[in-house]
Design a protein around this motif. Structure first.
Motif, PDB file in Angstrom:
ATOM      1  N   LYS A   1       0.831  -1.187   0.000  1.00 44.37           N
ATOM      2  CA  LYS A   1       0.000   0.000   0.000  1.00 44.37           C
ATOM      3  C   LYS A   1       0.871   1.244   0.000  1.00 44.37           C
ATOM      4  O   LYS A   1       1.450   1.607   1.012  1.00 44.37           O
ATOM      5  N   ASP A   2       0.955   1.884  -1.152  1.00 43.03           N
ATOM      6  CA  ASP A   2       1.838   3.021  -1.304  1.00 43.03           C
ATOM      7  C   ASP A   2       1.436   4.195  -0.415  1.00 43.03           C
ATOM      8  O   ASP A   2       2.259   5.039  -0.078  1.00 43.03           O
ATOM      9  N   GLU A   3       0.159   4.246  -0.056  1.00 44.02           N
ATOM     10  CA  GLU A   3      -0.278   5.414   0.702  1.00 44.02           C
ATOM     11  C   GLU A   3       0.235   5.379   2.142  1.00 44.02           C
ATOM     12  O   GLU A   3       0.103   6.350   2.868  1.00 44.02           O
ATOM     13  N   ARG A   4       0.825   4.253   2.557  1.00 46.94           N
ATOM     14  CA  ARG A   4       1.398   4.198   3.910  1.00 46.94           C
ATOM     15  C   ARG A   4       2.850   3.751   3.813  1.00 46.94           C
ATOM     16  O   ARG A   4       3.144   2.576   3.910  1.00 46.94           O
ATOM     17  N   PRO A   5       3.752   4.722   3.617  1.00 44.81           N
ATOM     18  CA  PRO A   5       5.145   4.354   3.358  1.00 44.81           C
ATOM     19  C   PRO A   5       5.849   3.715   4.556  1.00 44.81           C
ATOM     20  O   PRO A   5       6.820   3.001   4.378  1.00 44.81           O
TER      21      PRO A   5
END
Ligand SMILES: [Zn+2]
Lengths: 420, 181
Positions: free
Chosen positions: B5-9
């Motif tokens: 999930k890119d939105e949570r690096p």
């Protein structure tokens, strides 16, 4: 009459980058990275996978049922998922279970994946994990007058190295191996790891002197000898012979495998009773596993027929001990191959060209990584750490359980001599 | 690659605790026979009638031939060092267990060098993990003859054996066991 099994090949390999803290991913995200890398490598659609064998060191990371968490993330919805945990050997058992699932005729395409995410716990080798290993026994001893001083003594001898430090002493005493040889093996592992983009402790040009300059833990182990605690995952895809013939370009055949255990190799068995293994470097489980697996693979002279070995070696002494038990060297002589350079990537008998467990230890994954790395060597796809010769046969070992449980796998460019 | 999930690096940590003291385990009590022996400064082991191995403390089933180890024998409290490790000088803050510091508790002194060893007592086919006491690390070697150092008043606890010490060599340099054989 017993039906014959089918030949099985490793047809895909995938792993994540290993480091001490994979804070960029959750556990299932990390495992999915390895699984999808393996499927991509195999050019197999996730929908074609029939079953999943999965595992990590029991209880580590504090997650009791990780398979329930990762299932959806690795594309296992509506498919059989079997979780396997055999301690440090877990990855080896996962790989072998994937073989059996396909060899049996039950499934054509099986994914084996294994991982560890140490950094999810504040303590490496988390208490929740150690509980499975021996906490009950230690609790018991504490009620029977095992003093705090005894506990502290154990922690001096084995802070990170546990039974391995005694094992190393036994081996060195009977073989003539010196601490300088351990320095050289550890340096070689870090140099090799520098050629492996997925490895953890990478140190280009590391010398035995660099290792010798690190602090002594308890003679003969220095900090520079000890494996790291890594976060990471690995995965293989195996397929049955019919599927391989139809679909796969670069199969690496699993020619022989075995898994045997000896008595506990640490000092205290169940209920704090004694153990009849006088020399923990004897590792009879490895000797028996090797002999059985070679027989299955049709290997008569391992020294001539095995081209490269991926040995499970959290400590450099174990690379030598196990290489001997695998029949690659005469008992007590492997350290000479350190001096001659035979165990280097370009050497006659390269050991752990990937850097091995000594450079990367995501415990559950470590023994599966050995199978994966051995497969890459047979394919010729190991990249910078590829051994510069034709690899017909490679071996992969695992060491775990109660420091006594071995997995042993022979991989090659052709199927074994017969179906079993 | 994979499902990330890119939105949570980066991940976040959520705390939790687990009371391991809540667990109770079943033991077979075999160790009690051994502890009774310690009270009389005796080392009790079990013998396998299949292979003749003697295991200390007693073991229920032989690890090699899987026969019940019904016989009990007393082994010598003299033995041989089969392996040992030498610690670096112990420093405060370096040796910890269960959140406690060994030097702070006075279990070891600052700068002390300790030598945990495997000791095979005469008549036993196994090692016991004990500290080598009263010895200079320079003089310790594999094969060294040692004897148990007993607590002054054994109470039937594992700590009744405090460690082992070298058997002093008298004129002629032979200890009892060497004289025998
Ligand atoms: Zn027996």
């Amino acid at each position: 009459m017993r039906k014959k099994s089918r030949h099985v090949a490793v047809v895909g390999c995938g792993q994540t980058k290993h480091s001490s803290r994979r804070r960029d991913v959750t556990l299932p995200e990390m495992v999915s990275q390895a699984v999808f890398a393996a499927l991509e490598d195999a050019k197999i659609d996730p929908g074609e996978v029939d079953a999943f064998m999965v595992g990590n060191m029991q209880g580590f990371g504090g997650v009791a049922q990780p398979e329930q968490w990762i299932g959806d993330w690795i594309g296992a919805s509506d498919k059989p998922v079997i979780r396997i945990a055999t301690g440090g050997t877990t990855g080896g058992s996962v790989g072998q279970a994937a073989y059996y699932a396909a060899a049996s005729g039950l499934y054509d395409v099986v994914v084996g994946t294994a991982w560890e995410k140490h950094s999810d716990s504040a303590e490496p080798g988390a208490t929740t994990g150690l509980m499975h290993v021996g906490l009950a026994n230690v609790f018991y001893a504490l009620t029977k007058g095992f003093s705090l001083k005894n506990v502290m003594t154990a922690s001096v001898a084995g802070a990170a190295a546990g039974v391995a430090v005694y094992q190393a002493r036994f081996y060195m005493n009977r073989s003539g191996c010196k601490i300088e040889h351990l320095d050289a093996v550890a340096a070689k592992c870090r140099r090799n790891a520098a050629k492996n983009p997925y490895a953890h402790l990478q140190w280009p040009g590391c010398t035995p002197e660099d290792i010798a300059a690190t602090e002594l833990i308890a003679y003969p182990f220095r900090y520079g000898h000890v494996c790291p605690a890594s976060d990471g995952a690995s995965a293989i895809v195996v397929a049955s012979e019919d599927f391989v013939r139809r679909r796969c370009e670069k199969p690496v055949w699993i020619k022989g495998l075995a898994s045997y255990t000896d008595e506990e190799n640490n000092l205290q068995a169940e209920n704090w009773s004694g153990v009849g293994v006088l020399d923990p470097s004897e590792q009879m489980g490895c000797r028996v596993s090797a002999m059985k697996a070679y027989e299955m693979a049709g290997i008569k002279n391992p020294r001539e027929e095995i081209d490269v070995a991926e040995i499970y070696q959290p400590f450099p002494s174990q690379e030598l001990i196990f290489a001997e038990r695998c029949g690659l060297f005469d008992p007590g002589t492997a350290w000479r191959a350190v001096e001659s350079g035979d165990i280097e990537i370009e050497g006659k008998m390269p050991l752990d060209p990937s850097g091995g467990v000594n450079a990367t230890n995501a415990i559950g994954s470590s023994a599966l990584q050995r199978i994966l790395e051995a497969a890459l060597q047979v394919r010729g796809d190991a990249g910078e750490h590829q051994v510069p010769k034709k690899v017909k046969n490679a071996i992969a070992t695992g060491w775990g359980g109660n420091t006594n449980y071995i997995t042993f796998t022979v991989l090659g460019d052709e199927p074994g001599p017969r179906r079993w | 690659m994979g499902y990330i999930k890119d939105e949570r690096p980066t991940t976040m940590m959520v705390g939790g605790s687990w009371n391991i003291g809540a667990y109770k385990y079943k033991a077979n009590g075999l160790l009690d026979e051994y502890l009774e022996g310690l009270k009389e400064k005796k080392l009790i082991g079990s013998m396998c009638m299949g292979c003749g191995k003697v295991i200390v403390p007693p073991r229920l089933v032989c690890g090699r031939c899987h026969r019940e180890m019904t016989e009990r024998v007393v082994v010598s409290d003299k033995g041989t060092v089969t392996t040992f490790v030498v610690s670096p000088p112990i420093e405060k803050g370096k040796v910890k267990a269960m959140g406690m510091d060994a030097v702070e508790l006075g279990l070891f002194t600052e700068g002390e060098v300790i030598m945990p060893a495997y000791v095979q007592f005469d008549g036993a086919d196994c090692n016991l993990n004990l500290l080598i006491l009263d010895a200079d690390p320079k003089d310790v070697c594999v094969g060294m003859r040692v004897e148990a150092v007993w607590a002054e008043n054994p109470v039937g606890a594992l700590s009744d054996i405090e460690g082992v010490r070298p058997i002093p060599m008298e004129c002629g340099g032979l200890d009892e066991n060497q004289k025998k054989g």
